[in-house]
Design a protein around this motif. Structure first.
Motif, mmCIF file in Angstrom:
data_model
loop_
_atom_site.group_PDB
_atom_site.id
_atom_site.type_symbol
_atom_site.label_atom_id
_atom_site.label_comp_id
_atom_site.label_asym_id
_atom_site.label_seq_id
_atom_site.Cartn_x
_atom_site.Cartn_y
_atom_site.Cartn_z
ATOM 1 N N ASP A 157 0.804 -1.216 0.000
ATOM 2 C CA ASP A 157 0.000 0.000 0.000
ATOM 3 C C ASP A 157 0.840 1.270 0.000
ATOM 4 O OD1 ASP A 157 0.970 -0.210 2.576
ATOM 5 O OD2 ASP A 157 -0.918 0.303 3.551
ATOM 6 N N LYS A 158 2.161 1.108 0.051
ATOM 7 C CA LYS A 158 3.056 2.267 0.005
ATOM 8 C C LYS A 158 3.663 2.485 -1.379
ATOM 9 C CE LYS A 158 2.621 3.058 4.425
ATOM 10 N NZ LYS A 158 1.811 4.228 4.892
ATOM 11 N N VAL A 159 3.343 1.599 -2.311
ATOM 12 C CA VAL A 159 3.967 1.638 -3.639
ATOM 13 C C VAL A 159 2.974 2.146 -4.679
ATOM 14 C CG1 VAL A 159 5.150 0.311 -5.429
ATOM 15 C CG2 VAL A 159 5.439 -0.306 -3.013
ATOM 16 N N THR A 160 3.457 3.025 -5.545
ATOM 17 C CA THR A 160 2.698 3.462 -6.718
ATOM 18 C C THR A 160 3.409 2.906 -7.946
ATOM 19 O OG1 THR A 160 2.109 5.538 -5.599
ATOM 20 C CG2 THR A 160 1.784 5.448 -7.990
ATOM 21 N N PRO A 161 2.973 1.743 -8.438
ATOM 22 C CA PRO A 161 3.686 1.146 -9.568
ATOM 23 C C PRO A 161 3.744 2.056 -10.797
ATOM 24 C CG PRO A 161 2.270 -0.471 -8.537
ATOM 25 C CD PRO A 161 1.924 0.855 -7.924
ATOM 26 N N LEU A 162 2.640 2.704 -11.131
ATOM 27 C CA LEU A 162 2.564 3.604 -12.292
ATOM 28 C C LEU A 162 1.944 4.915 -11.836
ATOM 29 C CD1 LEU A 162 2.750 4.215 -15.343
ATOM 30 C CD2 LEU A 162 0.487 3.157 -15.591
ATOM 31 N N SER A 163 2.733 5.970 -11.802
ATOM 32 C CA SER A 163 2.238 7.249 -11.294
ATOM 33 C C SER A 163 1.660 8.076 -12.436
ATOM 34 C CB SER A 163 3.370 8.022 -10.607
ATOM 35 O OG SER A 163 2.849 9.154 -9.934
#
Length: 572
Positions: free
Chosen positions: A243-249
């Motif tokens: 939940d801390k990762v944004t794979p594609l911003s």
């Protein structure tokens, strides 16, 4: 930075002598541009023999000086030093000393929330004095078009033909379509402000260190991209919780077709680009947002949102917001221009010391389809008042910038920049130092000029980048600027971009706002954005797209399409 808010990221000479022969002397209209001045007796005699005996109005320097007025929309990020202001600064003093041109400011305003365009419109409607020369950016295109239609501003095409230098004319000729949206009945009513080619075309920037730790390769297809995004999120190499990762911003607060954090390439994998006019199979212009491929793209974004591959707040994120997780070290992929290794991605190492960003090509859809939006060669327009007493003086000013600043030869007067101690500084060995090390602070003084970014030749920036990518030592101003001030990966990223040169598609409608656009487009844009967001967030079924298309067409879209194609038929 729209694309330029931080420092000056992104930011052919035809002269034989620096001043006496460069300006009008390199124009193709020698009779019109020969100068009868005391400093150029030979040119004066040639003019007397080839033209009339009347003195040519065009000068390298005016004595007595000439005055013309302008108005300024000041970027809130623009800095000043030495007690200067937009009305009185190193650039206005330079114009007076160099050319005998006194630039008088009618007014200036900090350009936030469209303040400049609003002020121009109020001035026009209330009968206030209007500026002799005014440059208007693309964000205020509506007011630019209204000013053209007001009759207050002149046919500049004849002035351009008569006074513009060969360098400027050759730059403009790189894409003759730049005149289209500022033309009326065959007359060119505004001078297009040229921008660098490919400046806002985009690639994907990916965390190469994450790929390496996962033993994965850069994705070449949408399917491979999904596997990479899933691994970035659920097997994060830095140990970040999913939940801390944004794979594609990405973000689409205001548009699905933008310059950073852009999602339009996702629809490109299915054969369309939203919110621009594309060429269909029949050679007609089609509004990309109503193409059937949009439905597949919306379905894919809905799926990625549900899996947490894109930000849950994507509908609220603008371009700058999409950079935040990338800089924080929590994003895996950020779409954006080739120059982003300099800004904002160079700051990622402050939060994630082992971070390595790499440029990669746009991944293809299942049938190999790739489309990304292409950069127009324009970034606004300059208008010249019908009441201006010395319109040729503006060309004295602007010709000099095209001939001596846009792409100067090594050793020429503006070889390093405009103003030492402002936009550049040299060390004791005559080498350019980094912007951050300029005494008293870097100032983007090119924004003090009458025309945004001074003068740009569309293909010059990319030529400089490719020279550096091939190992050349920086010798020209543009090459030195890139080598010193841009991210080290910028030249390589430019090559990645050009590897998919044929995948860039410009908005094919570059004409003035049509009649039905004026009355209907705001409404159509509103229902488009609302429907797309509701589909992506699961508040409406996918079939709501079909209902939107029907409403769009009956609500003015069909008539707009007709008007757009009538324009296209007239210019193609």
């Amino acid at each position: 930075m729209s694309a330029m808010k931080r420092k000056r990221w992104l930011p052919l000479l035809c002269m034989s002598m620096l001043l006496a022969g460069s300006l009008a002397g390199c124009s193709g209209n020698n009779a019109a541009n020969s100068k009868d001045t005391a400093g150029d007796k030979a040119a004066g005699e040639a003019t007397a023999n080839t033209a009339s005996n009347s003195e040519n109005a065009y000068k390298d320097k005016y004595d007595p000086e000439v005055t013309f007025t302008t108005a300024w929309g000041v970027d809130p990020e623009l800095k000043f030093k030495n007690g200067e202001s937009i009305e009185n600064n190193v650039a206005t003093k330079w114009a007076k000393e160099k050319f005998g041109i006194n630039i008088k400011s009618l007014w200036s305003i900090t350009d936030t929330n469209g303040a400049f365009g609003t002020k121009l419109r109020l001035s026009m409607s209330s009968g206030q004095d209007m500026p002799d020369v005014v440059t208007i950016g693309t964000a205020d295109n509506t007011i630019a078009q209204d000013l053209i239609d007001s009759g207050m501003y002149a046919d500049v095409g004849t002035l351009f033909d008569k006074y513009a230098s060969d360098t400027w004319k050759e730059a403009m000729a790189q894409d003759p379509n730049v005149w289209n949206q500022y033309s009326r009945d065959g007359k060119r009513m505004g001078l297009p402000v040229l921008d660098y080619a490919y400046n806002h075309d985009y690639i994907l920037w990916i965390r190469q260190d994450w790929l390496d730790k996962l033993n994965m390769q850069a994705p070449k297809t949408i399917d491979e991209l999904e596997k990479v995004m899933d691994a970035f999120k659920n097997q994060n190499p830095d140990g970040l919780a999913p939940d801390k990762v944004t794979p594609l911003s990405i973000g689409f607060k205001t548009t699905m077709n933008t310059w950073m954090g852009d999602p339009s390439w996702i629809f490109g994998a299915y054969g369309t680009l939203p919110q621009q006019w594309n060429l269909d199979a029949d050679g007609k212009l089609e509004y990309g947002s109503v193409n059937a491929g949009m439905k597949q793209g919306l379905e894919k974004l809905k799926e990625w949102l549900a899996k947490g591959y894109i930000p849950q707040e994507a509908a609220l994120w603008d371009e700058n917001k999409t950079a935040e997780p990338a800089v924080a070290g929590t994003a895996g992929i950020l779409p954006g221009p080739y120059w982003m290794s300099g800004w904002p991605l160079q700051d990622t190492v402050k939060n994630s010391p082992d971070a390595v960003w790499a440029p990669i090509e746009i991944p293809a859809g299942t049938d190999g389809k790739v489309m990304r939006h292409g950069t127009q060669f324009t970034n606004g327009v300059t208008l010249i008042s019908t009441k201006m007493k010395n319109p040729e003086a503006f060309f004295t000013y602007q010709n000099y910038l095209f001939d001596n600043f846009a792409n100067p030869t090594p050793g020429s007067e503006l070889d390093n920049g405009l103003f030492a101690g402002y936009d550049y500084e040299l060390d004791a060995n005559g080498k350019m130092i980094e912007n951050d090390k300029i005494a008293g602070g870097y100032v983007n003084s090119v924004r003090y000029m009458l025309v945004r970014d001074g003068a740009r030749i569309p293909d010059a920036q990319m030529k400089a980048l490719l020279n550096l990518a091939d190992g050349a030592e920086p010798t020209t101003r543009l090459e030195k600027d890139v080598a010193v001030n841009y991210g080290k990966d910028t030249p390589a990223a430019a090559k990645v971009l050009l590897a998919q040169e044929d995948k860039s598609f410009k908005n094919m409608f570059t004409g003035p706002t049509t009649e039905t656009m004026k009355s209907k487009m705001d409404y159509l844009n509103k229902i488009e954005n609302q429907t797309f967001n509701e589909i992506i967030y699961g508040n409406k079924p996918l079939d709501a797209f079909d209902s939107f298309v029907a409403t769009w067409k009956s609500g003015g879209g069909d008539q707009i399409t007709k008007e757009v194609n009538e324009w296209y038929d007239s210019v193609k």
